[in-house]
Design an enzyme around this catalytic site. Sequence first.
Site, PDB file in Angstrom:
ATOM      1  N   GLY A  18       2.368  -0.569  -1.938  1.00 56.15           N
ATOM      2  CA  GLY A  18       3.116  -0.216  -1.272  1.00 56.15           C
ATOM      3  C   GLY A  18       3.061  -1.834  -0.284  1.00 56.15           C
ATOM      4  O   GLY A  18       1.801  -2.586   0.041  1.00 56.15           O
ATOM      5  N   HIS A  19       4.563  -2.450   0.419  1.00 58.79           N
ATOM      6  CA  HIS A  19       4.739  -3.797   1.013  1.00 58.79           C
ATOM      7  C   HIS A  19       3.435  -3.746   1.917  1.00 58.79           C
ATOM      8  O   HIS A  19       3.409  -2.038   2.396  1.00 58.79           O
ATOM      9  CB  HIS A  19       5.999  -3.607   1.288  1.00 58.79           C
ATOM     10  CG  HIS A  19       6.517  -3.043   1.859  1.00 58.79           C
ATOM     11  ND1 HIS A  19       7.930  -3.165   2.060  1.00 58.79           N
ATOM     12  CD2 HIS A  19       6.565  -1.840   2.641  1.00 58.79           C
ATOM     13  CE1 HIS A  19       8.071  -2.014   2.312  1.00 58.79           C
ATOM     14  NE2 HIS A  19       8.093  -1.298   2.801  1.00 58.79           N
ATOM     15  N   ASN A  20       3.293  -4.586   2.531  1.00 57.01           N
ATOM     16  CA  ASN A  20       2.344  -4.843   3.969  1.00 57.01           C
ATOM     17  C   ASN A  20       0.898  -3.033   3.986  1.00 57.01           C
ATOM     18  O   ASN A  20       0.492  -3.415   5.352  1.00 57.01           O
ATOM     19  CB  ASN A  20       3.056  -3.722   5.089  1.00 57.01           C
ATOM     20  CG  ASN A  20       3.739  -5.064   5.516  1.00 57.01           C
ATOM     21  OD1 ASN A  20       5.376  -5.226   5.547  1.00 57.01           O
ATOM     22  ND2 ASN A  20       3.567  -6.613   5.676  1.00 57.01           N
TER      23      ASN A  20
END
Lengths: 345, 345, 345
Positions: free
Chosen positions: A237-239
Amino acid sequence: MPVRLAELAVRFGCELRGDAEAEVTGVATLQEAGPGALAFLANPRYRRHLAGTRATAVVLDPSMADECPVAALIHVNPYATYARIAALLYPVAAFGAGAHASATVERGAVVDATAWIGAGCFVGAGARIGARAYLGPGCVVLDGADVGAGTRLVARVTLCEGVRIGARCILHPGSVIGADGFGHAPDAGRYVKVPQLGAVVIGDDVEVGANSTIDRGAIGDTVIDDGVKIDNQVQIGHNVRIGAHTVIAGCVGISGSTTIGRRCMIGGMVGIAGHLDICDDVAVTGKTMIASSVHRPGMYSGTLHAQESRRFRRNAARFQKLDELAKRVRRLEGGGGAGGQDQDD
Amino acid sequence: MPVRLAELAVRFGCELRGDAEAEVTGVATLQEAGPGALAFLANPRYRRHLAGTRATAVVLDPSMADECPVAALIHVNPYATYARIAALLYPVAAFGAGAHASATVERGAVVDATAWIGAGCFVGAGARIGARAYLGPGCVVLDGADVGAGTRLVARVTLCEGVRIGARCILHPGSVIGADGFGHAPDAGRYVKVPQLGAVVIGDDVEVGANSTIDRGAIGDTVIDDGVKIDNQVQIGHNVRIGAHTVIAGCVGISGSTTIGRRCMIGGMVGIAGHLDICDDVAVTGKTMIASSVHRPGMYSGTLHAQESRRFRRNAARFQKLDELAKRVRRLEGGGGAGGQDQDD
Amino acid sequence: MPVRLAELAVRFGCELRGDAEAEVTGVATLQEAGPGALAFLANPRYRRHLAGTRATAVVLDPSMADECPVAALIHVNPYATYARIAALLYPVAAFGAGAHASATVERGAVVDATAWIGAGCFVGAGARIGARAYLGPGCVVLDGADVGAGTRLVARVTLCEGVRIGARCILHPGSVIGADGFGHAPDAGRYVKVPQLGAVVIGDDVEVGANSTIDRGAIGDTVIDDGVKIDNQVQIGHNVRIGAHTVIAGCVGISGSTTIGRRCMIGGMVGIAGHLDICDDVAVTGKTMIASSVHRPGMYSGTLHAQESRRFRRNAARFQKLDELAKRVRRLEGGGGAGGQDQDD
């Protein structure tokens, strides 16, 4: 390309027992090897196949060398040594430089003269393709993405805008790097899309498996450090940040903003919740759910194993009332009446 | 594109405290923001970063406004407000109309004059591409599929025959809409393929993540209602129906013919069996298995969390005999002899 | 293409009750069928819809024939019979022979004169495409891969070097056959890539779902036998062997070197560890973890089902101390003091 055992011993630091002039031309398993084949023995479960092998030579550990009926290349790390020899015997196919006639390289892309852009590829404006990089058929590199020197996109890989891939990486077919993270702000029973403005930054010597996905950051980047190995169908997922030399087996999902340390080993189908910190040197066995941060190195587990269904269902039905069962035990111990306090709650 | 705080306050209905003439040009996190940056505070876990922020302005909730050391854009829903401002500051890149020279548009396809067909795309006979729709590089739209106005296929998306996508949707790379459902009729130790004759119908404002798959119906359609948001690597079986404004996190699998209500929130890696009904407003936490219908709104869970492996394995071994343990407790309670009836079975 | 019931009865071995001259032109569900439609009844859960159906004819089991209000095509296996009739009524679209102008067929590829190579496809040197094989748009067939007669690659399928696909297979969009297995030898805190030198060999009549991945062997091949049906987003590791007529539902992951028998049924999201043997005729329910070999046919389970979160969490907290609970029960039974030996450990 036949190679003499003497050369292998010197090149890879092995002790050699047996005919130094014998040559190998390929590899095979202990059971299936014949003349000219090199085998290896690393996993003790296959030790029983050693005595009967017809390989020309076997790479193995000093402790097993005395049992080897053929020439032995002895090394404390036989698996890594085998890997290096196999890479020598089976080199990756050479490729020409340039671009296939069916490829599209947009104006403003910078492609090194030694790189190859395969059939049907698309390289967007502002993208950079490094020295000796290889893009197999059907890859899409959107605007501003950066592919490091010697990196190999096998086929049909997608790099979204502005992602940066280091040197000597391998990305397998269907992998998607830099799609939007999953960010939607609830608002009066609907959702407003949260623009995903960061990128993905991947270090050197990273491998990403087929159909794996690594999302771009919401604000700031998603970061995969050097030497990380990611199997097929992994979702990141993001980050998320993943430390160097961590390995992630197939079908793992890692939710947004989680940080994973260095040298971790994440088993297949593991799920890791978002916004967690996992420290260095953590191993997680297959299919486990990690729902809170892990601050101590070690091995973690959390999934039940299969039983015959009839038996499992009886146990699962008891689980559904496990809290009550524990309270009943407490009462038997005399720890509380009907309205008593349960000390171990 | 610098924007004045006064304009943001008016446009998005915020109360403004601070210099109305100050301008922001981009966004950043509270910690990393500098002059010209807009930050936001929605998740209380990041409140500790507010006091030290160097952002030009922060979007936040009225309850936190007094703590804000810089200009404040105050709104009861700071996250959605941030999302709207970010979309203003970072508009999606404009695109031309027409088709890339390398695209294939088959005779009989109807492509709106304002749409863009990217490099290497294929648009089959009878397909319709709506106004201002965008097909990035490498998309495949098979015969008779329909792409609504303003919908964006980022890159390498596949729409199979006859699927219909509404307006303003976003489909990420590698997503496959309308592949055959998994229908095979057993017959004398083999299987006969069951033709998958329905389509997939997706409403407006739907987002589908990278490498997600939504199968076509066996008879009748698979239906995804307006505003549904689907993360990466989600698998949706044939004849599933998903109600409006439901969100589905990554790696979820939904088996065939299940109906999910509106405004549900399905956590990552959740599995939902087939032929179930899940009512509106159901939340399911990550990795849970839903094996029966859910008729009451609320939050549901079902997965164990990780422990240190040594400890987990001891507990898991006990689970394998949990039914016996419960019977032993029953006997201790005097509820039955060796052959007695166990009341709580 | 209207077909008379008499013809269907003869062709598919059904007993016919009702007007032999009546014609059907398509299929529908019992509830939605109108004149000209054929419906079927196989799952008893839909029996309640039989009395009210307006279908022209219904395919069903002898035991339900008396309840059928319209013409009945009676067969002991109504679902398989329905599947065969539907395939007759909805034939797969015919296709021309040759190659789309935008396809790339490299020198040295051997493409049968009756095969079709779709738009934007790539067929590498030494690849072989069999008679009546169909490659939809955007497929990539790398060097030396082999596609059997009548096999259909729907769109955007990737076959890596040297994989061999049998006859009459169907591969759905996004599937990747023959990417490198996940082999990395640890060496001083880093990993050395282990060359993946085997191929993937797929038998006849196999179906592979959208975005599924089947890795090539490390040494020796990964093997999928005849008639295996694989749903979407399934991951199959290197050197796995799957026996004939086994079906694998969506999102399953099978780790390397595991062997699965014939006629197995693997439920959705099941995880199977590596180096195991699963015998013939094993069924595994959804989301189960198989962590050891299975030598006895039967049905296996291993995942808890959802409860309301509040209740589940209480039970899960008790699980975390289940070993202690069992010891407390043992003490209550008088089986041991504080330092006593727990007999059922």
